[in-house]
Design an enzyme around this catalytic site. Structure first.
Site, PDB file in Angstrom:
ATOM      1  N   LYS A  54       0.851  -1.197   0.000  1.00 55.81           N
ATOM      2  CA  LYS A  54       0.000   0.000   0.000  1.00 55.81           C
ATOM      3  C   LYS A  54       0.884   1.242   0.000  1.00 55.81           C
ATOM      4  CE  LYS A  54      -3.798  -2.500   2.139  1.00 55.81           C
ATOM      5  NZ  LYS A  54      -4.605  -2.863   3.303  1.00 55.81           N
ATOM      6  N   GLN A  98      -4.486  -1.739   9.638  1.00 54.87           N
ATOM      7  CA  GLN A  98      -4.475  -3.048   8.972  1.00 54.87           C
ATOM      8  C   GLN A  98      -5.153  -4.095   9.853  1.00 54.87           C
ATOM      9  OE1 GLN A  98      -3.558  -3.547   5.831  1.00 54.87           O
ATOM     10  NE2 GLN A  98      -3.956  -5.734   5.888  1.00 54.87           N
ATOM     11  N   ASP A 121     -10.823   3.130   4.532  1.00 54.05           N
ATOM     12  CA  ASP A 121     -11.193   1.715   4.395  1.00 54.05           C
ATOM     13  C   ASP A 121     -12.710   1.538   4.374  1.00 54.05           C
ATOM     14  OD1 ASP A 121      -9.361  -0.371   4.079  1.00 54.05           O
ATOM     15  OD2 ASP A 121      -8.612  -0.149   6.133  1.00 54.05           O
TER      16      ASP A 121
HETATM   17  N1  GUN Z   1      -7.112  -6.845   5.795  1.00 47.82           N
HETATM   18  C1  GUN Z   1      -7.522  -7.504   4.680  1.00 47.82           C
HETATM   19  N2  GUN Z   1      -8.061  -6.631   3.794  1.00 47.82           N
HETATM   20  C2  GUN Z   1      -7.990  -5.413   4.360  1.00 47.82           C
HETATM   21  C3  GUN Z   1      -8.395  -4.116   3.921  1.00 47.82           C
HETATM   22  O1  GUN Z   1      -8.944  -3.897   2.840  1.00 47.82           O
HETATM   23  N3  GUN Z   1      -8.130  -3.103   4.803  1.00 47.82           N
HETATM   24  C4  GUN Z   1      -7.560  -3.315   6.010  1.00 47.82           C
HETATM   25  N4  GUN Z   1      -7.371  -2.258   6.808  1.00 47.82           N
HETATM   26  N5  GUN Z   1      -7.191  -4.496   6.448  1.00 47.82           N
HETATM   27  C5  GUN Z   1      -7.409  -5.545   5.619  1.00 47.82           C
END
Ligand code: GUN
Length: 296
Positions: A54, A98, A121
């Protein structure tokens, strides 16, 4: 019939390039670039890779990214304090915590602490609540589900009145994508571990979303001829013939299903790249919301 491949890699690259152009235009006008904070609690290897990817994607489009790491033993208060500090920081427009968090932490409380305008998110309970209600608009839509909707649109799926079946009811993918499909006027069935006779349900799907995390579970004879199939699974399976002794497969038995469906996403190169592309788009949107509130 062999299905068309839905090229998530290419579609995601186009979105990243649109975001890059928009960020460059901001810079040319002397406007601040978007800023994303990533919060990683603990040192789960897969989460570390996701966060690194990311941050790398941010750098490629000119978004500033700020990585914050907390130890696996961090307390609820420490994580929430970090979120409060990021909420107050005007250079940060998006906050990504995350998931999954270590088991002792309450993720609902952490996600609720994020400023709604920085919830890139789309997991804040208010944003999810709005997604679930008619006539309400969330500020952000979760990235993987939003990416799936883009893939369906680009593949030419007609959603209005279509039977859509979602396998999986997770907070991150299954439930929000089901809500988005309802908003697109599909008739939606959500299946899960307690569902009886899955194949009889999936065989009625004009649109089938597989997000269950079971390698190659969806077989060719589970799929309606001509269906649009989106495979969200990323599973590593042993394969002595593969160079690494293992390879990635989705939740769909690709070779069988591609002979039945009209369009299908590959794994890798389908849904995966879309998640990051939509995160970048959401972060740009967060910066634009900040422009409005500070009247720059
Ligand atoms: N863990 C798996 N997919 C995601 C996501 O799209 N965002 C976040 N913050 N954690 C994740």
């Amino acid at each position: 019939m062999t299905a068309n491949l839905i090229d998530g890699k290419k579609i995601a690259a186009d979105i990243r390039s649109e975001v890059k152009t928009a960020v460059s235009a901001r810079q040319a006008q002397g406007l601040p670039v978007p800023g994303l904070a990533t919060v990683l609690v603990g040192d789960d290897p897969a989460s570390k890779v996701y966060v690194r990817n990311k941050q790398k994607a941010c750098a490629e489009v000119g978004i500033a990214s700020f990585g914050y790491n907390l130890p696996a033993e961090a307390s609820q208060q420490e994580v929430e304090d970090m979120v409060s500090q990021l909420n107050a920081d005007p250079t940060i427009n998006g906050i990504l915590v995350q998931l999954p968090l270590p088991r002792h932490l309450n993720d609902e409380a952490v996600l609720s602490a994020i400023d709604l305008h920085k919830d890139v998110d789309g997991f804040h309970p208010v944003n999810i609540g709005k997604l679930a209600q008619k006539g309400r608009e969330p500020l952000f839509v979760p990235c993987t589900p939003a990416g799936i909707m883009v893939l369906l649109e680009k593949a030419g799926a007609k959603l209005e009145g279509a039977n859509a079946v979602v396998l999986g009811r997770s907070n991150i993918v299954g439930m929000p994508v089901a809500l988005l499909l309802v908003r697109a006027n599909a008739t939606v069935t959500i299946c899960h571990s307690k569902t009886r006779d899955l194949p009889s349900i999936t065989r009625q799907a004009d649109v089938l979303i597989a997000a269950i995390g079971k390698p190659e579970m969806v077989r060719g004879n589970w799929v309606k001829p001509g269906a649009f199939v989106i495979d969200v699974g990323i599973n590593r399976i042993e394969d002595p013939a593969a160079p690494k002794g293992s390879r990635l497969v989705g939740d769909v038995a690709f070779e069988e299903v591609r002979e039945v469906a009209s369009a299908i996403t590959p794994v890798p190169g389908g849904v995966g790249p879309m998640t990051i592309a939509m995160l970048l788009r959401n972060t740009l949107h967060a910066r634009e919301l900040a422009d409005q509130s500070s009247h720059i």
